[in-house]
Design a protein around this motif. Structure first.
Motif, mmCIF file in Angstrom:
data_model
loop_
_atom_site.group_PDB
_atom_site.id
_atom_site.type_symbol
_atom_site.label_atom_id
_atom_site.label_comp_id
_atom_site.label_asym_id
_atom_site.label_seq_id
_atom_site.Cartn_x
_atom_site.Cartn_y
_atom_site.Cartn_z
ATOM 1 N N TYR A 17 -1.133 -12.702 -12.627
ATOM 2 C CA TYR A 17 -0.551 -12.557 -13.876
ATOM 3 C C TYR A 17 1.126 -11.998 -13.273
ATOM 4 O O TYR A 17 1.802 -11.823 -14.312
ATOM 5 C CB TYR A 17 -0.949 -11.537 -14.719
ATOM 6 N N THR A 18 1.413 -12.072 -11.956
ATOM 7 C CA THR A 18 2.763 -11.508 -11.748
ATOM 8 C C THR A 18 3.176 -12.378 -10.603
ATOM 9 O O THR A 18 2.340 -12.638 -9.678
ATOM 10 C CB THR A 18 2.778 -10.066 -11.387
ATOM 11 N N GLN A 19 4.494 -12.529 -10.346
ATOM 12 C CA GLN A 19 5.271 -13.366 -9.465
ATOM 13 C C GLN A 19 5.830 -12.213 -8.568
ATOM 14 O O GLN A 19 6.224 -12.659 -7.486
ATOM 15 C CB GLN A 19 6.346 -14.007 -9.956
ATOM 16 N N GLY A 20 5.722 -10.741 -9.004
ATOM 17 C CA GLY A 20 6.535 -10.014 -8.121
ATOM 18 C C GLY A 20 5.528 -9.083 -7.156
ATOM 19 O O GLY A 20 4.348 -9.780 -6.928
ATOM 20 N N THR A 21 5.740 -7.930 -6.842
ATOM 21 C CA THR A 21 4.979 -7.165 -6.121
ATOM 22 C C THR A 21 3.767 -6.401 -6.638
ATOM 23 O O THR A 21 3.893 -6.111 -7.820
ATOM 24 C CB THR A 21 6.004 -5.894 -5.552
ATOM 25 N N VAL A 22 2.853 -6.332 -6.129
ATOM 26 C CA VAL A 22 1.432 -5.644 -6.367
ATOM 27 C C VAL A 22 1.448 -4.435 -5.535
ATOM 28 O O VAL A 22 1.270 -4.548 -4.259
ATOM 29 C CB VAL A 22 0.126 -6.579 -6.248
ATOM 30 N N ASN A 23 1.346 -3.387 -6.247
ATOM 31 C CA ASN A 23 1.295 -2.002 -5.505
ATOM 32 C C ASN A 23 -0.063 -1.426 -5.619
ATOM 33 O O ASN A 23 -0.610 -1.280 -6.811
ATOM 34 C CB ASN A 23 2.241 -1.108 -6.005
ATOM 35 N N LEU A 24 -0.397 -1.024 -4.406
ATOM 36 C CA LEU A 24 -1.960 0.029 -4.385
ATOM 37 C C LEU A 24 -1.546 1.243 -4.116
ATOM 38 O O LEU A 24 -1.077 1.771 -2.910
ATOM 39 C CB LEU A 24 -3.052 -0.869 -3.445
ATOM 40 N N VAL A 25 -1.656 2.239 -5.072
ATOM 41 C CA VAL A 25 -1.253 3.774 -4.908
ATOM 42 C C VAL A 25 -2.759 4.422 -4.762
ATOM 43 O O VAL A 25 -3.423 4.217 -5.544
ATOM 44 C CB VAL A 25 -0.247 4.203 -5.959
ATOM 45 N N PHE B 294 1.013 -1.160 0.079
ATOM 46 C CA PHE B 294 -0.139 -0.001 -0.152
ATOM 47 C C PHE B 294 0.973 1.205 -0.156
ATOM 48 O O PHE B 294 1.730 1.397 0.868
ATOM 49 C CB PHE B 294 -1.041 0.125 1.312
ATOM 50 N N ILE B 295 0.696 2.110 -0.954
ATOM 51 C CA ILE B 295 1.493 3.134 -1.127
ATOM 52 C C ILE B 295 0.430 4.415 -1.281
ATOM 53 O O ILE B 295 0.134 4.867 -2.117
ATOM 54 C CB ILE B 295 2.357 3.299 -2.378
ATOM 55 N N PRO B 296 0.491 5.340 0.093
ATOM 56 C CA PRO B 296 -0.366 6.550 -0.266
ATOM 57 C C PRO B 296 0.716 7.745 -0.682
ATOM 58 O O PRO B 296 1.910 7.856 -0.187
ATOM 59 C CB PRO B 296 -0.385 6.831 1.488
ATOM 60 N N GLU B 297 -0.024 8.389 -1.609
ATOM 61 C CA GLU B 297 0.645 9.891 -2.058
ATOM 62 C C GLU B 297 0.205 11.022 -1.574
ATOM 63 O O GLU B 297 0.211 11.884 -2.215
ATOM 64 C CB GLU B 297 0.625 9.655 -3.771
ATOM 65 N N SER B 298 -0.617 11.058 -0.411
ATOM 66 C CA SER B 298 -1.130 12.117 0.055
ATOM 67 C C SER B 298 -1.123 12.047 1.406
ATOM 68 O O SER B 298 -1.478 10.959 2.233
ATOM 69 C CB SER B 298 -2.640 12.308 -0.181
ATOM 70 N N SER B 299 -0.833 12.928 2.184
ATOM 71 C CA SER B 299 -0.506 12.905 3.751
ATOM 72 C C SER B 299 -2.283 13.313 4.462
ATOM 73 O O SER B 299 -2.159 13.191 5.847
ATOM 74 C CB SER B 299 0.467 13.942 4.234
#
Length: 455
Positions: A368-376, A337-342
């Motif tokens: 479909y991916t073996q890597g990281t899934v990012n939720l921004v 989980f990546i928040p771009e707002s404080s």
């Protein structure tokens, strides 16, 4: 009872409105003519009164004309040609003298009426007259009244004929107006009748036909274009429906064929226990695939048929963070989980629909991916957004415009035998449309894909 045609309704309504207008106009005409005629008679009566009132004086308490021969004038002796009738009465209304043309008749005395009173209409024998009553004074003392009248017969006959003419003209005008309105209304709705005739010819098997577009910018032209746009939408919907049915049949037929073939192999001859286990596992895999597909089809049907829940005010930073934690526990994969707002970001959206959209996107990314899934999660100047990023193989440019179609799967995915039904993104797109969320996708081969939800 058969309803009236539209042109008859138009003709009746316009005729009714016109009938009211004509009635008002005729009433005004009659009142103006009546007022003018009466005013002219009253002016003549006033002139006659002024002429005679100065010729009367008192002599030994008796009211007399100054010139008795005035009573002998032709206008006082004749009854038929606008005669002037004159009578002198005392304070009690007793007749003291009168013009010969009155004969045995008398003018009507009205106690209390004086010189300032308007003229009025009365009956003398069998004819109508306009009468005026004038005060007669001697040295300031009221001594009697001068009654002056003139015939109202000609004016009354004129007004009666005018009434008759207007009453005869009125229904004739209305009938003529109705027929004219009926004809003009029929001419006006001819384009609509052509549209009706053409649309009646269009059936489910001929949805590609269109109503001829009229070269006009009025309401009929707009109606034609609206009908054609509706037919466009219906045709596209039918095409999608047929394609969906065809795809669903094909997708369900494949696991059924595998299941049937497996069972047929099992019953041909006795097998070892290991072979039975292997074939049963193949059959169970086919059943699982069909179950998954049926569940997705039902989910898509529910999205299309059900009413979307009301929009809520959702704080998407905490909402997405909870979904990321839940997905990490359920899949055992690295979902960040990546928040771009404080600061909190509030949007108006159906919370239940948003959860279904994000769950489908996260499941696709994990698959479909073996890597990281990012939720921004972030916010621009005017709108909030959520990004679902994966590090998978990406989507080809040819497939980007088709991935939201039901049952569509990238050919490269099919070659890798990655399980799926091709319905997940179709459900996502439908939910996004229903809830007013804008969805877009960016992808490059071997660089992963990014799905963007904009509020």
């Amino acid at each position: 009872m058969k309803g009236r045609s539209y042109k008859e309704q138009i003709a009746r309504r316009l005729t009714l409105v016109t009938a009211l207008i004509v009635m008002v106009v005729f009433a005004i005409i009659y009142l103006v003519v009546s007022f003018t005629v009466v005013q002219n008679i009253d002016k003549e009566l006033e002139l006659e009164t002024q002429k005679h009132v100065g010729q009367i004086f008192l002599e030994n308490g008796v009211i007399k004309f100054m010139h008795k021969d005035e009573w002998q004038e032709q206008e006082h002796q004749q009854i038929q040609l606008n005669p002037i009738f004159i009578e002198i009465v005392d304070l009690e209304g007793n007749s003291m003298d009168k013009s010969p043309n009155l004969r045995n008749n008398r003018l009507k005395y009205f106690p209390g009426r004086g010189s300032d009173e308007d003229a009025w209409t009365i009956k003398i024998g069998d004819q109508e007259v306009r009468q005026k009553q004038i005060l007669l004074k001697n040295k300031g003392e009221l001594e009697g009244y001068l009654l002056v009248a003139t015939s109202f017969e000609d004016a009354s006959e004129l007004l009666s004929k005018l009434r008759l003419i207007l009453l005869v003209l009125y229904p004739g005008i209305l009938i003529s107006l109705y027929l004219i309105m009926l004809y003009l209304a029929g001419k006006s709705i001819q384009p609509i009748q052509k549209i009706i005739h053409k649309t009646n010819q269009i059936t489910q098997s001929s949805l590609d036909e269109r109503v001829p577009i009229l070269d006009r910018e009025d309401e009929i032209g707009q109606l034609t274009r609206s009908i054609n746009e509706l037919l466009d939408r219906l045709e596209q919907s039918m095409i999608r429906e047929k394609q969906f049915t065809s795809d669903a049949s094909h997708e369900l037929r494949t696991p059924l064929s595998v299941l049937r073939g497996t069972l047929e192999v099992l019953i041909r001859k006795p097998r070892t226990s290991e072979q039975y286990v292997e074939k049963i596992q193949t059959a169970l895999t086919s059943i699982d695939r069909m179950s998954s597909m049926i569940d997705q089809l039902l989910a898509l049907a529910r999205v299309e048929k059900a009413n979307i829940s009301p929009k809520d005010e959702v704080e998407i930073i905490s909402f997405v963070e909870e979904l990321a934690d839940q997905a990490k526990l359920e899949t055992g994969r690295d979902v960040q989980f990546i928040p771009e707002s404080s600061v909190p970001i509030f949007v108006h959206v159906s919370e239940k629909s948003l959860q279904m959209i994000l769950n489908n996107l996260i499941q696709n990314a994990v698959k479909y991916t073996q890597g990281t899934v990012n939720l921004v999660v972030g916010k621009t100047d005017r709108e909030g957004y959520i990004l679902v990023k994966d590090e998978g193989p990406g989507i080809s440019q040819e497939s980007l415009s088709k991935i939201f179609d039901p049952f569509y799967r990238d050919p490269e995915v099919l070659e890798k035998v990655i399980p799926g039904t091709g319905l997940g993104l179709a459900i996502v797109k439908k939910l996004a449309l229903e809830t007013g969320v804008k969805i877009s996708v960016m992808s490059d081969k071997e660089e992963g894909s990014t799905f963007r939800l904009t509020f």
